[in-house]
Each structure stands twice: as structure tokens, then as C-alpha cells.
Motif scaffolding. Structure first.
Motif, PDB file in Angstrom:
ATOM      1  N   ASP A  18       0.842  -1.205   0.000  1.00  0.00           N
ATOM      2  CA  ASP A  18       0.000   0.000   0.000  1.00  0.00           C
ATOM      3  C   ASP A  18       0.873   1.249   0.000  1.00  0.00           C
ATOM      4  O   ASP A  18       0.632   2.193  -0.756  1.00  0.00           O
ATOM      5  N   LEU A  19       1.880   1.265   0.872  1.00  0.00           N
ATOM      6  CA  LEU A  19       2.768   2.419   0.973  1.00  0.00           C
ATOM      7  C   LEU A  19       3.491   2.674  -0.346  1.00  0.00           C
ATOM      8  O   LEU A  19       3.524   3.804  -0.836  1.00  0.00           O
ATOM      9  N   ARG A  20       4.054   1.640  -0.922  1.00  0.00           N
ATOM     10  CA  ARG A  20       4.786   1.808  -2.187  1.00  0.00           C
ATOM     11  C   ARG A  20       3.866   2.332  -3.292  1.00  0.00           C
ATOM     12  O   ARG A  20       4.271   3.166  -4.101  1.00  0.00           O
ATOM     13  N   ILE A  22       1.158   4.236  -2.891  1.00  0.00           N
ATOM     14  CA  ILE A  22       0.869   5.644  -2.602  1.00  0.00           C
ATOM     15  C   ILE A  22       2.053   6.523  -2.979  1.00  0.00           C
ATOM     16  O   ILE A  22       1.898   7.574  -3.599  1.00  0.00           O
ATOM     17  N   LEU A  23       3.266   6.089  -2.621  1.00  0.00           N
ATOM     18  CA  LEU A  23       4.460   6.889  -2.928  1.00  0.00           C
ATOM     19  C   LEU A  23       4.748   6.950  -4.424  1.00  0.00           C
ATOM     20  O   LEU A  23       5.405   7.882  -4.890  1.00  0.00           O
ATOM     21  N   ALA A  24       4.257   5.975  -5.176  1.00  0.00           N
ATOM     22  CA  ALA A  24       4.458   5.964  -6.630  1.00  0.00           C
ATOM     23  C   ALA A  24       3.460   6.879  -7.347  1.00  0.00           C
ATOM     24  O   ALA A  24       3.667   7.245  -8.493  1.00  0.00           O
ATOM     25  N   GLY A  25       2.379   7.263  -6.648  1.00  0.00           N
ATOM     26  CA  GLY A  25       1.349   8.099  -7.256  1.00  0.00           C
ATOM     27  C   GLY A  25       1.410   9.530  -6.774  1.00  0.00           C
ATOM     28  O   GLY A  25       2.428   9.994  -6.246  1.00  0.00           O
ATOM     29  N   ASP A  26       0.298  10.220  -6.940  1.00  0.00           N
ATOM     30  CA  ASP A  26       0.189  11.623  -6.515  1.00  0.00           C
ATOM     31  C   ASP A  26      -0.431  11.661  -5.126  1.00  0.00           C
ATOM     32  O   ASP A  26      -1.642  11.608  -4.979  1.00  0.00           O
TER      33      ASP A  26
END
Length: 101
Positions: A18-20, A22-26
Motif C-alpha cells: 500500500d505504501l509503495r 501511494i508513494l508511486a502516485g500523486d
């Protein structure tokens, strides 16, 4: 651990995947990891670019801010490290206490 961002609904009991994602998106101007016992690890976008880290230690009641801004790649590395329960993120920064009023 929960994930809170400026642009999305909170993710409760998040996974590292989930974290990865979110960090890959906006994720907007802020992203925060919140541990079940109250610790918080947050990044806020700086007006001139980069992200400023802060963390709150629930046991001591102290809040700390990093002196240097991070790039997006550095932010991703620090957040994944924190999520995994490591402390490498801490040693890579110089921290100053934030006085709460």
C-alpha cells in the motif's frame, strides 16, 4: 500502521505494498505514517521543491524536524525504512526539536 495523505482517504492497517503504491502516485503535499501507539512520521512538500520530514515520538511527547529537505527518491527510501521498523532514516538526517505550544 496507517497512511494519511493530502489527496487520498486514509489507509488503515496498511501493508508495505500500500505504501509503495501511494508513494508511486500523486499523494499531494503531505504523506504521514501513523503507528498504532501514536508515533507519526510525516513529509511535507517544500515550496521550493523537496520534502521536509518531521516525526513525533509518542513516548516522549517530543516532535522533531529534519534540517534538510529530501528528494522524492530519498523520501520513498526513508518512508519504506520507517515502515519496516528500521532507524536508517533517522541517522541520515540532522534533527532539531520542535517546541509545541
Amino acid at each position: 500502521m496507517d497512511i494519511e495523505t493530502a489527496n487520498q482517504d486514509p489507509v488503515r492497517q496498511a501493508s508495505e505494498e500500500d505504501l509503495r503504491g501511494i508513494l508511486a502516485g500523486d499523494f499531494g503535499s503531505t504523506v504521514t505514517l501513523v503507528r498504532n501507539y501514536g508515533d507519526r512520521f510525516e513529509a511535507v512538500a517544500e515550496p521550493g521543491g523537496g520534502y521536509r520530514l518531521t516525526y513525533y515520538d509518542a513516548v516522549s511527547g517530543r516532535r522533531w524536524a529534519a534540517l534538510e529537505a529530501l528528494s522524492l527518491d530519498q523520501l520513498k527510501e526513508a518512508f519504506c525504512d520507517y515502515f519496516q521498523g528500521n532507524w536508517n532514516w533517522h541517522g541520515r538526517q540532522t534533527w532539531r526539536p520542535i517546541e509545541l505550544v
